[in-house]
Scaffold this motif. Structure first.
Motif, PDB file in Angstrom:
ATOM      1  N   TYR A 296      -2.660   7.471  -4.464  1.00 44.65           N
ATOM      2  CA  TYR A 296      -2.724   6.203  -5.182  1.00 44.65           C
ATOM      3  C   TYR A 296      -2.928   5.084  -4.163  1.00 44.65           C
ATOM      4  O   TYR A 296      -2.796   5.294  -2.949  1.00 44.65           O
ATOM      5  N   GLN A 297      -3.248   3.892  -4.660  1.00 46.28           N
ATOM      6  CA  GLN A 297      -3.552   2.793  -3.746  1.00 46.28           C
ATOM      7  C   GLN A 297      -2.331   1.983  -3.377  1.00 46.28           C
ATOM      8  O   GLN A 297      -2.102   1.700  -2.200  1.00 46.28           O
TER       9      GLN A 297
ATOM     10  N   SER B  51       0.812  -1.215   0.000  1.00 43.63           N
ATOM     11  CA  SER B  51       0.000   0.000   0.000  1.00 43.63           C
ATOM     12  C   SER B  51       0.849   1.271   0.000  1.00 43.63           C
ATOM     13  O   SER B  51       2.057   1.240   0.269  1.00 43.63           O
TER      14      SER B  51
ATOM     15  N   LYS C 184     -15.590  -2.269  -8.687  1.00 41.51           N
ATOM     16  CA  LYS C 184     -14.147  -2.342  -8.891  1.00 41.51           C
ATOM     17  C   LYS C 184     -13.804  -3.084 -10.175  1.00 41.51           C
ATOM     18  O   LYS C 184     -12.945  -2.654 -10.953  1.00 41.51           O
TER      19      LYS C 184
ATOM     20  N   ASP D   5       0.357   0.840  -8.983  1.00 42.29           N
ATOM     21  CA  ASP D   5      -0.134   2.077  -9.587  1.00 42.29           C
ATOM     22  C   ASP D   5       1.009   2.948 -10.099  1.00 42.29           C
ATOM     23  O   ASP D   5       0.825   3.754 -11.012  1.00 42.29           O
TER      24      ASP D   5
END
Length: 437
Positions: free
Chosen positions: A166-167, A132, A316, A171
């Motif tokens: 961003y995740q 993450s 999603k 990404d």
């Protein structure tokens, strides 16, 4: 065996997608009372088939596409003999333009729905696993060759992409990021915020799966995982679970730091400070010519795991499916400006390599879903011989009230076939060149 697995996955994936695409044409044609003469997965020569009602169903020897032959339609078969007679009620040309439009969009719609379903099911069943943004900010990144080339340095903490959060790690090298106009990363480097610009055409660097390994990776603390039998580390007494906290007086917090120090003492003896359950001690360990001491490490950070409820997975998965289309549209647009190299276009060999040499069902369906969306996008392009070419002429007919002549459609089909054959030769040529690079 690896080649057979790659080819097998490609053939299975294409057969599923082509079969569903052509089924979309067949079902919509029959829904409006059109006669469907042939349904084929693969191109002639025919290797197997059967007759059911008015339609011959077959499998062709060339597994790079398929077709549905509808009576009264100028298509890739170039069978125009029947067009000299008066239109019959069951023919494509006898039906209203709006019905013909739906038939031509049938395959594209099925491919889009297939892609969405695949991505939704994958998200629902498997969730997402990723390092993450918070983990990247806490630990920083390791910059490899391509990362250093644009200005990253090991230890940088990536705060955002183009000013937006961003995740996760993937990404940072996604098509959306690399194709963005005037794109940039914001990083924290030793407490100072810096902007790292994404160079024009940087996406051309990522022309293989291996190239992503040369960009950036998350930095991770570690402990000893496995000690190789007969290695210098085993002889020195290092055990699974030990932590290496210094090498030759240099403090070690992350795996890349140990790698860097060992690179500088290859073929020498290093003084390694080992922290074990019994305490901390210093060991003299020979370093090999490959800068190894004979251990495999265990990262001390775990990827974030996120699961989705069905409603979340629907949103999603749909977003992920259409992102594929958007990224490919951007890439194609930039290809015309020269920013994206046409060498990135892949044919069947490149597609087989993307599937890979091991059979992983999650990866198989991920790639098949991606290809389904790309096929839908490519088929919608206004090129004669593609569905998009037929759609273009039908929209002209609906707006103007005049249908193009059969002769015009026949000639347009010929031009389209030449374009498609040229693109196929170009794509296969790219594949062959990449095999020798």
């Amino acid at each position: 065996m690896e080649t057979l697995i790659m080819v097998g996955q490609l053939l299975l994936g294409l057969s599923i997608l082509v079969g569903l695409h052509e089924l979309g044409h067949l079902l919509t044609a029959k829904m409006f009372g059109m006669r469907v003469e042939k349904f084929s997965i693969g191109f002639p020569p025919k290797i197997a088939g059967f007759q059911w009602g008015e339609t011959e169903y077959s499998i062709g020897a060339i597994p790079l596409g398929g077709f549905v032959k509808i009576s009264g339609m100028v298509d890739e078969s170039m069978d125009t003999a029947q067009l000299a007679a008066e239109p019959q009620p069951w023919e494509f040309r006898a039906k209203p333009a709006w019905q013909r439009l739906i038939v031509m969009l049938g395959g594209i719609i099925v491919n889009v729905v297939t892609g969405i379903i695949i991505f939704v099911v994958l998200v629902y069943n498997n969730g997402e696993t990723y390092f993450s943004r918070d983990q990247i900010i806490e630990n920083g990144i390791v910059a490899y060759e391509y990362g250093e080339a644009i200005g990253f340095k090991t230890g940088d903490k990536v705060l955002d992409i183009n000013g937006e959060t961003y995740q996760g790690l993937n990404d940072l090298s996604s098509g959306s990021a690399l194709l963005s106009e005037n794109g940039y990363y914001t990083v924290d480097r030793n407490g100072e915020q810096l902007k790292i610009e994404i160079p024009r055409g940087f996406i051309n660097t990522f022309n293989s799966e291996e190239s992503f390994d040369k960009f950036i990776e998350i930095r991770f603390p570690f402990e000893v995982g496995v000690v190789d039998k007969g290695s210098a580390a085993e002889a020195a007494g290092i055990q699974t679970g030990d932590k290496i906290v210094a090498v030759n007086g240099t403090p070690i917090n992350y795996f890349d730091e140990m790698q860097s120090v060992l690179q500088g003492v290859k073929s020498q003896t290093a003084q390694i400070v080992r922290q074990a359950e019994t305490g901390t001690d210093t060991l003299s360990i020979p370093v090999s010519d490959e800068a190894r001491i004979g251990i495999a490490v265990k990262p001390l950070i775990e990827p974030t795991r996120r699961e989705y409820a069905i409603g979340e997975a629907l949103a999603k998965g749909t977003n992920r499916a259409f992102t594929v289309v958007i990224v490919n549209a951007k890439a194609m647009g930039k290809m015309f400006t020269g920013e994206v190299s046409a060498k990135n276009v892949s044919g069947p060999i490149g597609m087989a390599k993307i599937y890979g040499a091991s059979w992983d069902w999650v990866k198989f369906w991920s790639i098949t879903g991606l290809i389904s969306m790309i096929l839908a996008f490519m088929n919608l392009l206004p090129i004669p011989a593609l569905d998009g070419g037929h759609v273009m002429f039908l929209l002209y007919e609906m707006v103007s009230g005049r249908a193009p002549s059969d002769k015009f459609l026949e000639n347009a089909q010929k031009v389209g076939m030449v374009i498609l054959l040229a693109l196929m030769v170009f794509a296969i040529g790219n594949d062959i060149l990449k095999l020798f690079n």
